[in-house]
Write a protein that holds these residues in place. Structure first.
Motif, PDB file in Angstrom:
ATOM      1  N   LYS A 187       0.842  -1.192   0.000  1.00 37.45           N
ATOM      2  CA  LYS A 187       0.000   0.000   0.000  1.00 37.45           C
ATOM      3  C   LYS A 187       0.877   1.242   0.000  1.00 37.45           C
ATOM      4  O   LYS A 187       1.865   1.331   0.723  1.00 37.45           O
ATOM      5  CB  LYS A 187      -0.911   0.024   1.227  1.00 37.45           C
ATOM      6  CG  LYS A 187      -1.854   1.235   1.259  1.00 37.45           C
ATOM      7  CD  LYS A 187      -2.881   1.122   2.358  1.00 37.45           C
ATOM      8  CE  LYS A 187      -2.243   1.282   3.716  1.00 37.45           C
ATOM      9  NZ  LYS A 187      -3.252   1.334   4.805  1.00 37.45           N
ATOM     10  N   PHE A 188       0.501   2.212  -0.832  1.00 37.86           N
ATOM     11  CA  PHE A 188       1.211   3.489  -0.891  1.00 37.86           C
ATOM     12  C   PHE A 188       0.229   4.600  -0.551  1.00 37.86           C
ATOM     13  O   PHE A 188      -0.907   4.588  -1.034  1.00 37.86           O
ATOM     14  CB  PHE A 188       1.808   3.731  -2.274  1.00 37.86           C
ATOM     15  CG  PHE A 188       2.777   2.661  -2.690  1.00 37.86           C
ATOM     16  CD1 PHE A 188       3.986   2.521  -2.030  1.00 37.86           C
ATOM     17  CD2 PHE A 188       2.479   1.779  -3.721  1.00 37.86           C
ATOM     18  CE1 PHE A 188       4.881   1.536  -2.409  1.00 37.86           C
ATOM     19  CE2 PHE A 188       3.360   0.798  -4.093  1.00 37.86           C
ATOM     20  CZ  PHE A 188       4.572   0.660  -3.435  1.00 37.86           C
ATOM     21  N   GLU A 189       0.680   5.553   0.290  1.00 39.62           N
ATOM     22  CA  GLU A 189      -0.166   6.663   0.707  1.00 39.62           C
ATOM     23  C   GLU A 189       0.427   7.976   0.231  1.00 39.62           C
ATOM     24  O   GLU A 189       1.625   8.206   0.366  1.00 39.62           O
ATOM     25  CB  GLU A 189      -0.310   6.693   2.226  1.00 39.62           C
ATOM     26  CG  GLU A 189      -1.042   5.497   2.797  1.00 39.62           C
ATOM     27  CD  GLU A 189      -1.213   5.606   4.304  1.00 39.62           C
ATOM     28  OE1 GLU A 189      -0.623   6.536   4.879  1.00 39.62           O
ATOM     29  OE2 GLU A 189      -1.935   4.786   4.897  1.00 39.62           O
ATOM     30  N   LEU A 190      -0.418   8.818  -0.335  1.00 41.53           N
ATOM     31  CA  LEU A 190      -0.012  10.158  -0.752  1.00 41.53           C
ATOM     32  C   LEU A 190      -1.024  11.158  -0.230  1.00 41.53           C
ATOM     33  O   LEU A 190      -2.230  10.888  -0.232  1.00 41.53           O
ATOM     34  CB  LEU A 190       0.076  10.285  -2.284  1.00 41.53           C
ATOM     35  CG  LEU A 190       1.320   9.716  -2.959  1.00 41.53           C
ATOM     36  CD1 LEU A 190       1.103   8.233  -3.235  1.00 41.53           C
ATOM     37  CD2 LEU A 190       1.593  10.454  -4.260  1.00 41.53           C
ATOM     38  N   ALA A 191      -0.534  12.311   0.229  1.00 43.87           N
ATOM     39  CA  ALA A 191      -1.407  13.392   0.681  1.00 43.87           C
ATOM     40  C   ALA A 191      -1.381  14.497  -0.354  1.00 43.87           C
ATOM     41  O   ALA A 191      -0.319  14.943  -0.768  1.00 43.87           O
ATOM     42  CB  ALA A 191      -0.953  13.909   2.036  1.00 43.87           C
ATOM     43  N   LEU A 192      -2.550  14.911  -0.783  1.00 43.88           N
ATOM     44  CA  LEU A 192      -2.651  15.977  -1.768  1.00 43.88           C
ATOM     45  C   LEU A 192      -3.063  17.272  -1.081  1.00 43.88           C
ATOM     46  O   LEU A 192      -3.926  17.274  -0.202  1.00 43.88           O
ATOM     47  CB  LEU A 192      -3.666  15.611  -2.859  1.00 43.88           C
ATOM     48  CG  LEU A 192      -3.379  14.336  -3.664  1.00 43.88           C
ATOM     49  CD1 LEU A 192      -4.378  14.203  -4.787  1.00 43.88           C
ATOM     50  CD2 LEU A 192      -1.958  14.327  -4.200  1.00 43.88           C
ATOM     51  N   ALA A 193      -2.414  18.336  -1.475  1.00 44.70           N
ATOM     52  CA  ALA A 193      -2.745  19.651  -0.937  1.00 44.70           C
ATOM     53  C   ALA A 193      -3.676  20.378  -1.889  1.00 44.70           C
ATOM     54  O   ALA A 193      -3.565  20.253  -3.111  1.00 44.70           O
ATOM     55  CB  ALA A 193      -1.466  20.468  -0.725  1.00 44.70           C
ATOM     56  N   LYS A 194      -4.567  21.147  -1.288  1.00 45.58           N
ATOM     57  CA  LYS A 194      -5.491  21.905  -2.112  1.00 45.58           C
ATOM     58  C   LYS A 194      -4.750  22.955  -2.931  1.00 45.58           C
ATOM     59  O   LYS A 194      -3.769  23.535  -2.478  1.00 45.58           O
ATOM     60  CB  LYS A 194      -6.543  22.603  -1.244  1.00 45.58           C
ATOM     61  CG  LYS A 194      -7.559  21.681  -0.602  1.00 45.58           C
ATOM     62  CD  LYS A 194      -8.582  22.496   0.178  1.00 45.58           C
ATOM     63  CE  LYS A 194      -9.644  21.605   0.815  1.00 45.58           C
ATOM     64  NZ  LYS A 194     -10.652  22.394   1.557  1.00 45.58           N
ATOM     65  N   LEU A 195      -5.237  23.177  -4.139  1.00 42.34           N
ATOM     66  CA  LEU A 195      -4.724  24.282  -4.931  1.00 42.34           C
ATOM     67  C   LEU A 195      -5.124  25.602  -4.270  1.00 42.34           C
ATOM     68  O   LEU A 195      -6.145  25.674  -3.579  1.00 42.34           O
ATOM     69  CB  LEU A 195      -5.280  24.231  -6.353  1.00 42.34           C
ATOM     70  CG  LEU A 195      -4.703  23.143  -7.265  1.00 42.34           C
ATOM     71  CD1 LEU A 195      -5.495  23.092  -8.558  1.00 42.34           C
ATOM     72  CD2 LEU A 195      -3.234  23.383  -7.543  1.00 42.34           C
ATOM     73  N   PRO A 196      -4.281  26.669  -4.420  1.00 41.30           N
ATOM     74  CA  PRO A 196      -4.679  27.959  -3.846  1.00 41.30           C
ATOM     75  C   PRO A 196      -6.007  28.443  -4.425  1.00 41.30           C
ATOM     76  O   PRO A 196      -6.446  27.992  -5.486  1.00 41.30           O
ATOM     77  CB  PRO A 196      -3.519  28.885  -4.238  1.00 41.30           C
ATOM     78  CG  PRO A 196      -2.382  27.987  -4.563  1.00 41.30           C
ATOM     79  CD  PRO A 196      -3.002  26.733  -5.119  1.00 41.30           C
ATOM     80  N   GLY A 197      -6.582  29.376  -3.696  1.00 41.46           N
ATOM     81  CA  GLY A 197      -7.804  30.006  -4.181  1.00 41.46           C
ATOM     82  C   GLY A 197      -7.527  31.446  -4.587  1.00 41.46           C
ATOM     83  O   GLY A 197      -6.483  32.015  -4.262  1.00 41.46           O
ATOM     84  N   THR A 198      -8.447  32.023  -5.282  1.00 41.67           N
ATOM     85  CA  THR A 198      -8.327  33.417  -5.726  1.00 41.67           C
ATOM     86  C   THR A 198      -9.334  34.264  -4.950  1.00 41.67           C
ATOM     87  O   THR A 198     -10.518  33.956  -4.932  1.00 41.67           O
ATOM     88  CB  THR A 198      -8.578  33.544  -7.230  1.00 41.67           C
ATOM     89  OG1 THR A 198      -7.622  32.750  -7.921  1.00 41.67           O
ATOM     90  CG2 THR A 198      -8.438  34.989  -7.678  1.00 41.67           C
ATOM     91  N   LEU A 199      -8.816  35.303  -4.292  1.00 41.60           N
ATOM     92  CA  LEU A 199      -9.664  36.200  -3.525  1.00 41.60           C
ATOM     93  C   LEU A 199      -9.743  37.528  -4.271  1.00 41.60           C
ATOM     94  O   LEU A 199      -8.718  38.192  -4.480  1.00 41.60           O
ATOM     95  CB  LEU A 199      -9.101  36.410  -2.115  1.00 41.60           C
ATOM     96  CG  LEU A 199      -9.961  37.268  -1.183  1.00 41.60           C
ATOM     97  CD1 LEU A 199     -11.293  36.568  -0.885  1.00 41.60           C
ATOM     98  CD2 LEU A 199      -9.214  37.558   0.116  1.00 41.60           C
ATOM     99  N   VAL A 200     -10.940  37.891  -4.670  1.00 44.97           N
ATOM    100  CA  VAL A 200     -11.164  39.151  -5.370  1.00 44.97           C
ATOM    101  C   VAL A 200     -11.539  40.189  -4.320  1.00 44.97           C
ATOM    102  O   VAL A 200     -12.581  40.084  -3.673  1.00 44.97           O
ATOM    103  CB  VAL A 200     -12.271  39.009  -6.439  1.00 44.97           C
ATOM    104  CG1 VAL A 200     -12.452  40.329  -7.175  1.00 44.97           C
ATOM    105  CG2 VAL A 200     -11.924  37.889  -7.412  1.00 44.97           C
ATOM    106  N   VAL A 201     -10.642  41.186  -4.111  1.00 47.99           N
ATOM    107  CA  VAL A 201     -10.796  42.163  -3.036  1.00 47.99           C
ATOM    108  C   VAL A 201     -11.245  43.501  -3.620  1.00 47.99           C
ATOM    109  O   VAL A 201     -10.645  43.995  -4.582  1.00 47.99           O
ATOM    110  CB  VAL A 201      -9.479  42.335  -2.255  1.00 47.99           C
ATOM    111  CG1 VAL A 201      -9.678  43.326  -1.112  1.00 47.99           C
ATOM    112  CG2 VAL A 201      -9.001  40.992  -1.717  1.00 47.99           C
ATOM    113  N   ASP A 202     -12.279  44.067  -3.013  1.00 46.98           N
ATOM    114  CA  ASP A 202     -12.785  45.385  -3.399  1.00 46.98           C
ATOM    115  C   ASP A 202     -12.607  46.321  -2.206  1.00 46.98           C
ATOM    116  O   ASP A 202     -13.184  46.106  -1.141  1.00 46.98           O
ATOM    117  CB  ASP A 202     -14.266  45.281  -3.798  1.00 46.98           C
ATOM    118  CG  ASP A 202     -14.834  46.642  -4.198  1.00 46.98           C
ATOM    119  OD1 ASP A 202     -14.055  47.608  -4.317  1.00 46.98           O
ATOM    120  OD2 ASP A 202     -16.060  46.724  -4.383  1.00 46.98           O
ATOM    121  N   THR A 203     -11.763  47.345  -2.341  1.00 49.10           N
ATOM    122  CA  THR A 203     -11.511  48.313  -1.256  1.00 49.10           C
ATOM    123  C   THR A 203     -12.163  49.654  -1.530  1.00 49.10           C
ATOM    124  O   THR A 203     -11.812  50.655  -0.908  1.00 49.10           O
ATOM    125  CB  THR A 203     -10.005  48.508  -1.067  1.00 49.10           C
ATOM    126  OG1 THR A 203      -9.445  48.987  -2.290  1.00 49.10           O
ATOM    127  CG2 THR A 203      -9.312  47.222  -0.653  1.00 49.10           C
TER     128      THR A 203
END
Length: 812
Positions: free
Chosen positions: A243-259
């Motif tokens: 058995k082989f185990e791999l952990a996958l990380a989430k891809l970054p997200g995009t935050l659209v900021v309105d100031t």
């Protein structure tokens, strides 16, 4: 860049340099070779600097061209090699290199057809088991025969049979793969169903988390939409249930900021990530965002980033970090300064950053107004109208002598020469003071913008100083300047002065004092030599940790021994001159039983004919010279001093150079301390130079000791039968007790008989070796007047009931 490929009956594939070396052999190898056992490797194809080579494994024969291959060989275009009947060809064209597998070939021979016209009789007794085939005559036309001769024999293969062979071969390969491969499980965290699982370079059968893979080393790659692909080096063995185990990380997200259009720098968890408004790429998870914009308050916001390549929207509103401030003055037209920077002229309204601000209103015709204000973000305020005052006047103050302190209306303003800024139209009390001079007071009123000077001559206040001392021919210096003979009367200003009295060869006398008008003062001086000053600085006495007091022995010269004609003189009392220069402390009393038992708790001085000698305040006795020296070293260690004695050749000897640790007094120091009369002379007896013995002069064998021994001193009673508490009798001229009474005392020196006369000896410590040590003084057993003389010398090597010691040490 060079490319590599492998072509075999099951298909073709492109190879990378990392795929080499290629194993050629039985099931389990990268390239399968028929007739090679499973798991066996026949040869390797590897790379060296990008160039392929062939290396035999030695398990089965390998032929390159027509020759057997026994060692590694380079592979070139057109090369062919053979392994167990399987053939391989190399094709190289520029940067393209390929290996083609040509497995063993053979004639596709067909089986003879069965004659349908001849029935088979199987099992009948009169019919043979295998019937013979009969040739059938056939006359072909000449043309046809000729054509037959030209074409040769014609072989015909049934299409059905070809299909059967093909299926059989494929089935054999599949069975070989199944036999050699291993079932493995791939688990993807966190609980994900992967979109793609790839064992790079392997024949991979399976789906999802279950796969069949041939043993070997692979790069396992797992992909899932919205996650970063996972890559891991794995080794597949023949073991079951891998058995082989791999952990996958989430891809970054995009935050659209309105100031709201305000440009701001954005940090996430303290790390700069970009600017807003705009899109920010952020890792999945909780992010603490901080927005910093010029002239705006910092804003912090916690955002949960979903990640997986998704977009999220965030709207923030930044609070301005400033406020509108209005300035008004009477009269108008004053320049407005904020933190030292001119911003406008009153009346003026402008935006100021929040915080404490130093503001000023400056008008050329009026006094500048200054203040501190607090600006709160978003809260408008008005400063004024400010009534500007009349301009200040300036007063220059000069004094003779300079350096006077100036105060205005009780407030200190500085030291002359000084220029003051004063409010016009009001009376100002000016006070000028200087130490040693009479104070001056003036009241001054000035006009606006006036510039005026005030010059004052200060009157000195004198005090009387009378200087007296010895030697009278010394020279007096006041504040570094010579004033003539030291003995004189001075009139000096009442300020601190440094007085020095100097004379060559003597230590300078120095003092600082302040004369007082109407109060005469006197200064007494006595110039001493450097040695005398040194002794004075050392201090007259020191105390040990056990409470014993040691007194500083004054430096000086003395003649030891006795004159030849002195009654009772012995031959070992030769006269010699010694000079003591090095400052030394000598104990004023002998070491007591209590003192010594801190060193040796079980020590007993004992008794003499039923009279105890063991009281705590009695002098310790029955100790050897070594015991006394060891006590000195013990006390030195206890008091943090270096040891005076070191062991050499089994004996304690004085350290070289001599230290400041406790030791026994030298014979010269003992006799000097015992005989000095305080007037430059030397005593003959402990009490003086004449007989009879005065009452209570010391502890010797007196009338009370008659029953202890035969001879005693007639007509003398000291009040003690044996030993007396240390210090029971009066001290001698230098302040030492019992030198010449109570107990004999060990001294430091080895015993020797000195010659008469000779050059003066400076700080002598006696011979370097000997068989016995010198003993000085007299004791409660002494009954002969000759032995009461302070020049009397004895010697010994072991303890006695009437023999003790006292300690000494160099001062530096």
């Amino acid at each position: 860049m060079r490319t590599y490929s492998l072509r075999e009956p099951l298909g073709s594939r492109t190879l990378a340099a990392a795929d080499f070396p290629l194993t050629l052999g039985g099931p389990g190898a990268v390239v399968l070779v028929p007739r090679v056992a499973p798991g066996a490797v026949a040869a390797l194809v590897g790379l060296a600097d990008g160039e392929p080579f062939l290396q035999p494994a030695g398990t089965v024969p390998v032929r390159l061209g027509d020759a057997a291959l026994t060692e590694s060989a380079w592979l070139h275009d057109g090369d062919r090699f053979d392994i167990e009947g399987a053939r391989f060809r190399v094709d190289a064209d520029g940067d393209e290199w390929g290996l083609t597998v040509e497995h063993e070939g053979g004639a596709n021979e067909t089986e003879p057809p069965l004659y349908e016209d001849l029935p088979l009789a199987i099992g009948a007794e009169d019919v043979p088991a295998r019937q013979a085939l009969h040739a059938i005559a056939f006359d072909a036309p000449a043309a046809s025969a000729a054509a037959a001769v030209r074409r040769g024999p014609r072989v015909r293969v049934s299409p059905g049979r070809v299909a059967v062979w093909t299926v059989g071969g494929v089935l054999a390969l599949v069975l070989a793969f199944l036999f050699a491969s291993t079932a493995v499980t791939v688990q993807v965290k966190p609980g994900l169903d992967p979109d793609r699982v790839d064992f790079a370079g392997a024949i991979d059968v399976g789906t999802g988390g279950w796969h069949l893979v041939l043993p070997g080393e692979y790069e396992l790659r797992v992909e899932k939409a919205g996650y970063v692909a996972g890559v891991q080096k794995v080794t597949v063995t023949s073991a079951a249930n891998q058995k082989f185990e791999l952990a996958l990380a989430k891809l970054p997200g995009t935050l659209v900021v309105d100031t709201g259009g305000v440009r701001a720098t954005v940090t996430a968890n303290g790390r700069a990530v970009g600017e807003a408004p705009g899109e920010l790429t952020l890792p999945a998870g909780t992010q603490l965002l901080a927005f910093d914009a010029p002239r705006h308050e910092r804003l912090e916001r916690t955002v949960e980033i979903e990640g997986l390549g998704k977009k999220q929207a965030l709207q923030v509103q930044l609070v301005p970090g400033y406020a509108a401030v209005k300035f008004e003055s009477v009269p108008a037209g004053a320049q407005v300064l904020v933190d030292g920077r001119a911003v406008g002229t009153t009346p003026y309204t402008g935006d100021l950053d929040a915080g404490r601000r130093a503001v000023a209103l400056a008008h050329p015709e009026f006094r500048t107004w200054e203040s501190m204000i607090t600006v709160k973000a978003g809260e408008a305020q008005t400063v004024g109208p400010v009534q500007l005052g009349l301009p200040d006047a300036r007063l220059a103050v000069r004094t003779e002598p300079a350096g006077a302190d100036v105060s205005v209306s009780g407030a200190y303003r500085g030291r002359t020469p000084l220029t003051l800024t004063l409010a016009p139209g009001a009376a100002h009390e000016i006070l000028v003071t200087r130490a040693g001079y009479a104070p001056v007071t003036r009241s001054i009123t000035l006009e606006p913008k006036a510039q005026q000077s005030l010059a004052l001559k200060l009157e000195a206040q004198l005090g009387e100083i009378v200087v007296q001392g010895e030697p009278r021919d010394a020279e007096l210096y006041v504040d570094g300047r010579s004033r003539g003979a030291a003995n004189q009367k001075l009139s000096l200003p009442s300020v601190p002065h440094t007085l020095e009295v100097r004379k060559a060869g003597l230590e300078t006398f120095r003092t600082t004092l302040t004369p007082r008008p109407g109060l005469p003062q006197s200064v007494k001086y006595e110039l001493k030599t450097a040695a005398e000053q040194k002794v004075a600085r050392l201090g007259g006495s020191v105390r040990t940790s056990s409470g014993q007091v040691l007194k500083l022995l004054p430096a000086g010269r003395i003649t030891l021994g006795s004159p030849r004609r002195e009654p009772g003189r012995r031959t070992n009392e030769a006269q010699r001159i010694v000079e003591l220069k090095r400052p030394v402390y000598v104990a004023v009393r002998a070491v007591t039983n209590a003192d010594f038992r801190q060193f040796k708790p079980d020590h007993l001085t004992g008794a003499f004919r039923q009279e105890t000698l063991d009281l705590d305040n009695y002098p310790v006795a029955n100790v050897s010279w070594e015991d006394a020296a060891a006590y000195c070293n013990w006390l030195s260690q206890r008091d943090g001093l270096p040891a005076a004695y070191v062991r050499q050749g089994g004996k304690l000897v004085l350290a070289s150079p001599a230290t400041t640790g406790y030791r026994l007094p030298t014979e010269a120091e003992w006799e000097y301390a015992a005989r000095a009369d305080g007037r430059g002379g030397a005593r003959k007896y402990p009490w003086g130079d004449n007989l009879p013995i005065p009452p209570k002069a010391g502890n010797w064998a007196d009338a009370q000791a008659v029953y202890l021994q035969g001879p005693v001193l007639e007509n003398y009673d000291d009040g003690f039968r044996v030993a007396a508490p240390v210090g029971s009798f009066a001290a001698n001229a230098l302040g030492f007790y019992d030198l010449g009474g109570n107990v004999l005392e060990w001294v430091h020196d080895y015993y020797t008989v000195y010659p008469e006369g000779g050059a003066p000896a400076v700080d002598p410590t006696g011979p370097n070796d000997g068989a016995a040590y010198a003993i000085r003084g007299s004791s409660w057993l002494t009954s002969r007047v000759a032995e009461l003389r302070l020049a009397y010398r004895d010697y010994g090597a072991s303890g006695r009931p009437n023999l003790g010691f006292r300690i000494a040490r160099y001062a530096e």
